[in-house]
Design a protein around this motif. Structure first.
Motif, mmCIF file in Angstrom:
data_model
loop_
_atom_site.group_PDB
_atom_site.id
_atom_site.type_symbol
_atom_site.label_atom_id
_atom_site.label_comp_id
_atom_site.label_asym_id
_atom_site.label_seq_id
_atom_site.Cartn_x
_atom_site.Cartn_y
_atom_site.Cartn_z
ATOM 1 N N GLU A 150 18.983 26.151 32.432
ATOM 2 C CA GLU A 150 19.692 27.004 31.479
ATOM 3 C C GLU A 150 21.146 27.198 31.904
ATOM 4 O O GLU A 150 21.463 27.231 33.091
ATOM 5 C CB GLU A 150 19.011 28.371 31.384
ATOM 6 N N VAL A 151 22.010 27.350 30.912
ATOM 7 C CA VAL A 151 23.389 27.753 31.158
ATOM 8 C C VAL A 151 23.418 29.266 30.980
ATOM 9 O O VAL A 151 23.083 29.767 29.903
ATOM 10 C CB VAL A 151 24.363 27.062 30.193
ATOM 11 N N VAL A 152 23.783 30.000 32.038
ATOM 12 C CA VAL A 152 23.701 31.452 31.981
ATOM 13 C C VAL A 152 25.052 32.096 32.298
ATOM 14 O O VAL A 152 25.872 31.549 33.033
ATOM 15 C CB VAL A 152 22.641 32.006 32.960
ATOM 16 N N VAL A 153 25.251 33.261 31.708
ATOM 17 C CA VAL A 153 26.393 34.110 32.032
ATOM 18 C C VAL A 153 25.899 35.189 32.983
ATOM 19 O O VAL A 153 24.838 35.784 32.764
ATOM 20 C CB VAL A 153 26.987 34.741 30.762
ATOM 21 N N PHE A 154 26.658 35.437 34.051
ATOM 22 C CA PHE A 154 26.247 36.458 35.010
ATOM 23 C C PHE A 154 27.470 37.208 35.532
ATOM 24 O O PHE A 154 28.589 36.688 35.547
ATOM 25 C CB PHE A 154 25.463 35.840 36.177
ATOM 26 N N HIS A 155 27.220 38.448 35.950
ATOM 27 C CA HIS A 155 28.293 39.252 36.528
ATOM 28 C C HIS A 155 28.666 38.691 37.901
ATOM 29 O O HIS A 155 27.823 38.148 38.617
ATOM 30 C CB HIS A 155 27.850 40.707 36.672
ATOM 31 N N ASP A 156 29.916 38.868 38.254
ATOM 32 C CA ASP A 156 30.385 38.454 39.570
ATOM 33 C C ASP A 156 29.558 39.156 40.645
ATOM 34 O O ASP A 156 29.554 40.385 40.728
ATOM 35 C CB ASP A 156 31.860 38.823 39.720
ATOM 36 N N PRO A 157 28.814 38.389 41.483
ATOM 37 C CA PRO A 157 27.999 39.020 42.526
ATOM 38 C C PRO A 157 28.837 39.707 43.600
ATOM 39 O O PRO A 157 28.306 40.466 44.406
ATOM 40 C CB PRO A 157 27.219 37.833 43.125
ATOM 41 N N GLY A 158 30.131 39.423 43.609
ATOM 42 C CA GLY A 158 31.024 40.006 44.604
ATOM 43 C C GLY A 158 31.754 38.932 45.381
ATOM 44 O O GLY A 158 31.151 38.215 46.175
ATOM 45 N N GLY A 159 33.049 38.780 45.118
ATOM 46 C CA GLY A 159 33.854 37.812 45.845
ATOM 47 C C GLY A 159 33.884 36.422 45.263
ATOM 48 O O GLY A 159 34.444 35.510 45.864
ATOM 49 N N TRP A 160 33.285 36.209 44.088
ATOM 50 C CA TRP A 160 33.265 34.885 43.484
ATOM 51 C C TRP A 160 34.508 34.615 42.638
ATOM 52 O O TRP A 160 34.969 33.485 42.566
ATOM 53 C CB TRP A 160 32.034 34.728 42.582
ATOM 54 N N LEU A 161 34.976 35.627 41.935
ATOM 55 C CA LEU A 161 35.925 35.365 40.860
ATOM 56 C C LEU A 161 37.323 35.050 41.337
ATOM 57 O O LEU A 161 37.842 35.653 42.243
ATOM 58 C CB LEU A 161 35.983 36.549 39.895
ATOM 59 N N GLY A 162 37.893 34.056 40.699
ATOM 60 C CA GLY A 162 39.256 33.681 40.685
ATOM 61 C C GLY A 162 39.434 32.834 39.478
ATOM 62 O O GLY A 162 40.403 32.118 39.326
ATOM 63 N N GLU A 163 38.441 32.904 38.549
ATOM 64 C CA GLU A 163 38.453 32.016 37.391
ATOM 65 C C GLU A 163 38.926 32.709 36.118
ATOM 66 O O GLU A 163 39.316 32.045 35.187
ATOM 67 C CB GLU A 163 37.059 31.441 37.162
ATOM 68 N N ASN A 164 38.864 34.040 36.047
ATOM 69 C CA ASN A 164 39.252 34.703 34.808
ATOM 70 C C ASN A 164 40.756 34.645 34.588
ATOM 71 O O ASN A 164 41.527 34.848 35.519
ATOM 72 C CB ASN A 164 38.810 36.176 34.830
ATOM 73 N N PRO A 165 41.194 34.360 33.377
ATOM 74 C CA PRO A 165 42.637 34.327 33.094
ATOM 75 C C PRO A 165 43.210 35.732 33.113
ATOM 76 O O PRO A 165 42.486 36.701 32.894
ATOM 77 C CB PRO A 165 42.687 33.745 31.675
ATOM 78 N N PRO A 166 44.513 35.888 33.383
ATOM 79 C CA PRO A 166 45.106 37.221 33.371
ATOM 80 C C PRO A 166 45.120 37.803 31.965
ATOM 81 O O PRO A 166 45.188 37.074 30.976
ATOM 82 C CB PRO A 166 46.537 36.965 33.871
ATOM 83 N N ALA A 167 45.012 39.118 31.895
ATOM 84 C CA ALA A 167 45.040 39.780 30.588
ATOM 85 C C ALA A 167 46.422 39.632 29.957
ATOM 86 O O ALA A 167 47.431 39.441 30.636
ATOM 87 C CB ALA A 167 44.693 41.262 30.751
ATOM 88 N N SER A 168 46.462 39.724 28.646
ATOM 89 C CA SER A 168 47.731 39.591 27.933
ATOM 90 C C SER A 168 48.699 40.687 28.364
ATOM 91 O O SER A 168 48.315 41.832 28.596
ATOM 92 C CB SER A 168 47.477 39.669 26.420
ATOM 93 N N GLY A 169 50.000 40.342 28.438
ATOM 94 C CA GLY A 169 51.008 41.317 28.817
ATOM 95 C C GLY A 169 51.418 42.210 27.660
ATOM 96 O O GLY A 169 52.099 43.216 27.854
ATOM 97 N N ASN A 170 51.014 41.869 26.438
ATOM 98 C CA ASN A 170 51.358 42.649 25.264
ATOM 99 C C ASN A 170 50.362 43.800 25.103
ATOM 100 O O ASN A 170 49.163 43.581 24.963
ATOM 101 C CB ASN A 170 51.348 41.755 24.029
ATOM 102 N N ALA A 171 50.865 45.057 25.111
ATOM 103 C CA ALA A 171 49.985 46.226 25.050
ATOM 104 C C ALA A 171 49.186 46.266 23.752
ATOM 105 O O ALA A 171 48.004 46.630 23.744
ATOM 106 C CB ALA A 171 50.813 47.497 25.207
ATOM 107 N N VAL A 172 49.803 45.898 22.627
ATOM 108 C CA VAL A 172 49.105 45.902 21.341
ATOM 109 C C VAL A 172 47.982 44.875 21.346
ATOM 110 O O VAL A 172 46.857 45.151 20.922
ATOM 111 C CB VAL A 172 50.093 45.625 20.187
ATOM 112 N N THR A 173 48.291 43.682 21.841
ATOM 113 C CA THR A 173 47.279 42.626 21.907
ATOM 114 C C THR A 173 46.110 43.046 22.784
ATOM 115 O O THR A 173 44.945 42.829 22.434
ATOM 116 C CB THR A 173 47.898 41.326 22.448
ATOM 117 N N ARG A 174 46.415 43.666 23.936
ATOM 118 C CA ARG A 174 45.356 44.125 24.832
ATOM 119 C C ARG A 174 44.492 45.174 24.152
ATOM 120 O O ARG A 174 43.265 45.162 24.267
ATOM 121 C CB ARG A 174 45.957 44.700 26.114
#
Length: 254
Positions: free
Chosen positions: A57-81
């Motif tokens: 299966e392809v599954v989505v899971f929460h970061d178990p701790g120390g895994w993430l460096g893959e998420n893109p940065p949030a938008s810098g535009n306050a309205v968009t965020r």
């Protein structure tokens, strides 16, 4: 109209919480099964009924701790965020801030997963045929050999783009030894919903149902069950024999 809009928003929130949620693919680690920017729908219902992740299966899971460096940065535009946060809260848009990852389940609790050199990956001694691995990649990376027995209640995950995926192999020094708790799994990704030209069902490859792959996980319980049942069968047989009337021999004279 406000009442209808309110009902629609409540329904969307309930669907997102208990049924299906959309997630955006932030990296190339699952190419070409999933491309960066794809939107997938994740089944969140079956885990409520005790369903556990299965191999393949392809599954989505929460970061178990120390895994993430893959998420893109949030938008810098306050309205968009603000718009994205609102829509993601009710499930109409994937969140850019959720610390979630998406990988393929290779091993479940009790499995022994191993790989040396360039592969193949083996589960309980059975080599996997993995046509979903990114073209030009090898099933394993020579400088990351491993052999692990997955603890009960946890899974071993790997990305389909094997040479571009920070998966279980790269987190073996962290608590859990690179495995992910079943409780961290959000749900199974069942389909690519967007863009339209990439609509696809994310089925489980047949290599994960090959004969004998469950041997390591089922031989023990089956043997214990057999040993436990044998005395009961013998006792029942003795009771039946004792309950039968005695058999007397009859003779005939010519």
């Amino acid at each position: 109209m406000p009442l209808l809009i309110g009902i629609a928003l409540v329904l969307a929130l309930l669907i997102k919480t208990f049924l299906v949620q959309a997630f955006s693919i932030p990296s190339d680690s699952m190419q070409h099964t999933l491309e960066r920017g794809d939107r997938v729908l994740v089944d969140k219902l079956t885990p409520w009924f005790g369903s556990k992740p299965s191999r393949g299966e392809v599954v989505v899971f929460h970061d178990p701790g120390g895994w993430l460096g893959e998420n893109p940065p949030a938008s810098g535009n306050a309205v968009t965020r603000g718009v994205q946060k609102g829509l993601s809260f009710i499930g109409l848009m994937p969140s850019a801030e959720e610390k979630d990852l998406i990988k393929r389940v290779i091993g479940v609790g009790g499995d022994t997963v191993e790989c040396n050199g360039t592969g193949p990956v083996k589960v309980n001694g059975k080599a996997l045929d993995e046509p979903y691995v990114f073209a030009g990649n090898t099933p394993c990376t020579p400088d990351r050999p491993f052999k692990v027995t997955v603890p009960k209640g946890r899974i071993w995950v790997m990305g389909d783009h094997r040479q571009d995926s920070l998966d279980s192999r790269y987190h073996m020094t962290l608590p859990g030894g690179g495995t992910v708790s079943d409780n961290e799994v959000v749900g199974r990704a069942v389909t690519v919903a967007w863009p339209v030209n990439r609509w696809d069902w994310l089925s489980i490859p047949s290599t994960f149902s090959q004969p004998g792959i469950n041997a390591a996980g089922t031989a023990g319980p089956a043997a214990v069950g057999l040993l436990g049942a044998a005395p009961l069968v013998l006792m029942r047989r003795r009771k039946l024999l004792r309950a039968q009337p005695p058999v007397t021999a009859e003779t005939e004279e010519d």
